[in-house]
Each structure stands twice: as structure tokens, then as C-alpha cells.
Design an enzyme around this catalytic site. Structure first.
Site, PDB file in Angstrom:
ATOM      1  N   CYS A   1       0.833  -1.199   0.000  1.00 54.23           N
ATOM      2  CA  CYS A   1       0.000   0.000   0.000  1.00 54.23           C
ATOM      3  C   CYS A   1       0.873   1.256   0.000  1.00 54.23           C
ATOM      4  O   CYS A   1       1.485   1.573  -1.008  1.00 54.23           O
ATOM      5  CB  CYS A   1      -0.981  -0.030   1.173  1.00 54.23           C
TER       6      CYS A   1
ATOM      7  N   HIS B   1      -3.438  -5.674   1.207  1.00 51.90           N
ATOM      8  CA  HIS B   1      -2.710  -5.907   2.453  1.00 51.90           C
ATOM      9  C   HIS B   1      -2.681  -7.387   2.841  1.00 51.90           C
ATOM     10  O   HIS B   1      -3.557  -7.859   3.573  1.00 51.90           O
ATOM     11  CB  HIS B   1      -3.371  -5.129   3.592  1.00 51.90           C
TER      12      HIS B   1
ATOM     13  N   GLU C   1      -0.789  -8.733   4.977  1.00 45.76           N
ATOM     14  CA  GLU C   1      -0.512  -8.867   6.410  1.00 45.76           C
ATOM     15  C   GLU C   1      -1.782  -8.888   7.248  1.00 45.76           C
ATOM     16  O   GLU C   1      -1.750  -9.257   8.427  1.00 45.76           O
ATOM     17  CB  GLU C   1       0.430  -7.751   6.894  1.00 45.76           C
TER      18      GLU C   1
END
Length: 222
Positions: free
Chosen positions: A85, A194, A196
Site C-alpha cells: 500500500c 494488504h 498482512e
């Protein structure tokens, strides 16, 4: 592996990235934007957030942070670097990746679970996936539209440097539905969604993103 995660003023996903690194089987090493060395890490993650409040262009101020001089040198020497991002934006501003990220075409912030297709499984960050694999990870951005001139887009496509593509509708106007790209050497990857945030079932987003962190050791030490 020792994987450094850089914190800039305004980073908000650095702790999430550190947790993903640990769940991927590595040691997470916090790095500060003002650091002048990388503390002997084997790879670097530039996390999401709003570095310096996005007061200029997203990532345009962070590229001048002392730590980025070290990251750029290490990346050009072959170190794996993942920008997520805002980290993707920083990599583009640092000229480690081509193109730019601009305001979403609908002018609104988007936050949703996003389907992706893995187009290139030959980078250190995507080698856990099969090419063509379809995964779902979290997407949250206001300036996530990937743009480049036609010649650059053709080159990225022709060289297999598009690493992921949006499925189920384009969320931000990215040209050719591009969600992530890699450099010519394949060690630097920028990804707008994302991974994560999709590394354990507890969060409700599943674990499809974990492969971005487990594949690193499989690729580098295979």
C-alpha cells in the site's frame, strides 16, 4: 531470516507487518525511518499507512528518509523488498518500481476483502503460490490506482512483471486491473492490497496472505 519492517511517521500497519513476518517463520526487526543502517536484515518490508500524512504525494516525502537510501542500495544489490500500500507508493517514488499510484477513480476510500489472481510466482515474495492462484486479502486505500504510460504497461505485461491482478471488479481504477508489480530483477515487489491482514483466522480475513511471508525463505534459501 531477519526481516526489517520500517516505521515512518504515519505508518499504521507496521505492527501488523511484524506479526505477519513472525507468523511466516522469520524474525521481525523494527527499523526507524531515521536509521542510517538496516541492522543486518535479510529483507525489508515497507508497511502501509499514511507516511508524513500524505501531505505531498503519497510516499513522496518518505523516499527522502535516511533509511530509504539504505533500502534503495540494498534493493539494487538484490535484497528482497516488499512495499504494501503506502510502501508500494514509496517504492514508486523511490524509482525502484515504475509507474505511480493516484487517487481512486471513484474518489472514495475503499475497504473490503479483495480477490486477486497471482500472475507471477517467481519472486521471493510470491513463490509460495501457484501462478494463476486466486486468493482473497484485505484492500484499503484512497490512492490505489496504478498508472503508467502504455509503453511501460506493455513492458510490464510482456516481461511478466505484473505479480497480482484484481478479480471481481476493479476497486480503484488501476490500469489493466494491476494490483502489484515487480522490478526487472524480481526482488522488489509492490502490492496495493494488504496480505498482512490475512494471515490468521482470528481476524476473519482468512490466511491467504500468509504466503507472501512464508515464500521468502523458500525462495532465498532453496
Amino acid at each position: 531470516m531477519r526481516v526489517g519492517v520500517v516505521t515512518f511517521p504515519g505508518s499504521l500497519d507496521d505492527v501488523d507487518a511484524q506479526r505477519a513476518v513472525r507468523l511466516g517463520g522469520h524474525d521481525a526487526v523494527p527499523l526507524w525511518h531515521g536509521d542510517h543502517d538496516l541492522r543486518g536484515v535479510d529483507a525489508v518490508v515497507l508497511p502501509g499507512g499514511f507516511s508524513y500524512g500524505d501531505y505531498l504525494r503519497c510516499g513522496a516525502i518518505s523516499r527522502f528518509s535516511p533509511v530509504m537510501a539504505e533500502v534503495v542500495d540494498a534493493a539494487r544489490g538484490g535484497m528482497p523488498v516488499l512495499g504494501i500500500c503506502n510502501g508500494f507508493q514509496i517504492l514508486c517514488e523511490s524509482h525502484l518500481l515504475p509507474g505511480a499510484l493516484i487517487r481512486n477513480d471513484h474518489r472514495k476510500f475503499v475497504c473490503r476483502d479483495q480477490r486477486l489472481r497471482i500472475e507471477n510466482a517467481r519472486t521471493p515474495w510470491t513463490s509460495s503460490f501457484d501462478e494463476g492462484a486466486e486468493i482473497t486479502v484485505v484492500l484499503k486505500n484512497g490512492e490505489g490506482g496504478f498508472v503508467a504510460d502504455e509503453a511501460t504497461l506493455d513492458r510490464l505485461e510482456g516481461e511478466g512483471r505484473v505479480i497480482a491482478r484484481y478479480l471481481g471488479g476493479n476497486p480503484n481504477g488501476s490500469l489493466r486491473d494491476i494490483a502489484g508489480v515487480t522490478n526487472e530483477a524480481g526482488n522488489v515487489v509492490g502490492l496495493m492490497p494488504h496480505p498482512e491482514h490475512a494471515v490468521e483466522d482470528l481476524t476473519g480475513a482468512g490466511t491467504d496472505g500468509l504466503g507472501f511471508f512464508t515464500g521468502l525463505v523458500e525462495r532465498v534459501f532453496a
